[in-house]
Design an enzyme around this catalytic site. Structure first.
Site, PDB file in Angstrom:
ATOM      1  CB  SER A  57      13.708   5.273  -5.213  1.00  6.72           C
ATOM      2  OG  SER A  57      13.815   3.906  -4.861  1.00  6.72           O
TER       3      SER A  57
ATOM      4  CD  GLU B 293       4.353   3.686  -3.821  1.00  7.32           C
ATOM      5  OE1 GLU B 293       5.149   4.322  -3.122  1.00  7.32           O
ATOM      6  OE2 GLU B 293       3.739   2.683  -3.409  1.00  7.32           O
TER       7      GLU B 293
ATOM      8  N   GLY C 205      12.058   1.303  -2.897  1.00 13.51           N
ATOM      9  CA  GLY C 205      13.132   0.925  -1.991  1.00 13.51           C
ATOM     10  C   GLY C 205      14.398   0.423  -2.648  1.00 13.51           C
TER      11      GLY C 205
ATOM     12  CG  ASN D 160       3.852   3.428   3.412  1.00 17.81           C
ATOM     13  OD1 ASN D 160       3.615   3.059   4.563  1.00 17.81           O
ATOM     14  ND2 ASN D 160       3.807   2.605   2.375  1.00 17.81           N
TER      15      ASN D 160
ATOM     16  CE  LYS E 285       7.109   1.176   1.817  1.00 17.00           C
ATOM     17  NZ  LYS E 285       7.877   0.611   0.685  1.00 17.00           N
TER      18      LYS E 285
ATOM     19  CD  GLU F 242       6.164  -2.525   0.462  1.00 18.95           C
ATOM     20  OE1 GLU F 242       7.210  -2.008   0.036  1.00 18.95           O
ATOM     21  OE2 GLU F 242       5.601  -2.167   1.512  1.00 18.95           O
TER      22      GLU F 242
ATOM     23  CG  HIS G 162       2.126  -0.107  -0.808  1.00 21.65           C
ATOM     24  ND1 HIS G 162       3.155  -1.006  -1.028  1.00 21.65           N
ATOM     25  CD2 HIS G 162       2.698   1.129  -0.812  1.00 21.65           C
ATOM     26  CE1 HIS G 162       4.297  -0.345  -1.140  1.00 21.65           C
ATOM     27  NE2 HIS G 162       4.054   0.947  -1.008  1.00 21.65           N
TER      28      HIS G 162
END
Length: 249
Positions: A209, A164, A170, A10, A12, A96, A94
């Protein structure tokens, strides 16, 4: 039961036309030996989809889609548009998107159905916050998410699930191997209870990560059928380093 792994990248909101060179390196590294063991995929920004889709041996996907096939939705793209330029997958739900845009489980389910309508595979993301984990709510949270985010027509052919933990995305932090195994076991149990034998075949990816240095340990865990990789997928050496962990299994 053997489930063919998937390692998905991904990107992003990263990448330009010049990033094709890095993508081409990933495609070149996805050689016959690796392709025999796993599937690979890259989800670049939507503006790069058509360019990247020209490489035949490495599938591409989008990072989001609208639930509608067309309409007055400025700035959005439909699943049909993704398919039209050669996309094969689309990430939906996701964290985000859930956190930054207020997407609900119902929104995610509608997007998954849109993906299927266009002939795409939906990668449905779920995960808990740090506060939820510290409160001991992880299993309850992700089980509720997977139940409400997956439509009844979910199959192992049209859907991939990606767990996730939000706090690990991240940040360089990862749950312990035991933590990941516990969550994936709970997710598998939920899938089997709802979808029967096919629930055993739905791919469960781990994300958060994932790096070449921890890939072997994470990808070897029970019910972990691959990875959804963020930052490490931007560099061919790192992304391939994760995928190549499967050569040792």
């Amino acid at each position: 039961m053997t489930v063919r792994p998937l390692v998905a990248g991904n990107w992003k909101m990263n990448g330009t036309k010049e990033s094709y060179e890095e993508f081409a390196k990933i495609a070149a590294g996805y050689d016959a030996a690796l392709a025999e063991k796993i599937d690979m995929l890259v989800c670049p920004p939507a503006v790069l989809l058509a360019q990247f889709a020209e490489v035949e041996n490495l599938p591409v996907g989008a990072q989001n889609c609208h639930a509608a096939a067309s309409g007055a939705h400025t700035g959005d793209i439909s699943a049909e548009m993704v398919a039209n330029v050669g996309g094969k997958y689309v990430i939906v739900g996701h964290s985000e998107r859930r956190e930054g845009y207020g997407e609900t489980d119902a929104d995610v389910a509608a997007k998954a159905e849109a993906a299927w309508r266009a002939g795409l595979v939906a990668i449905v993301c779920i995960g808990e916050s740090l506060e939820q984990r510290e409160a001991g709510e992880t299993i309850a949270v992700v089980t509720e998410q997977i139940t409400k985010s997956l439509p009844d027509a979910t199959t192992s052919a049209n859907t991939v699930v990606a767990y996730e933990p939000i706090w690990a995305i991240g940040t360089g932090k990862t749950p312990t191997a035991d933590d990941v195994a516990e969550v994936h076991a709970a997710l598998r149990k939920s899938l089997v209870e709802r979808f029967g034998e096919d629930g055993e075949k739905i791919r469960l990816l781990y994300g958060g990560s994932v790096k070449p240095t921890n890939a072997s340990e994470l990808l070897a865990l029970p019910n972990v059928n691959g990875a959804l990789v963020g930052g490490a997928s931007l560099k061919a050496a790192d992304f391939l380093g994760i995928a190549e962990a499967y050569k040792n299994f």
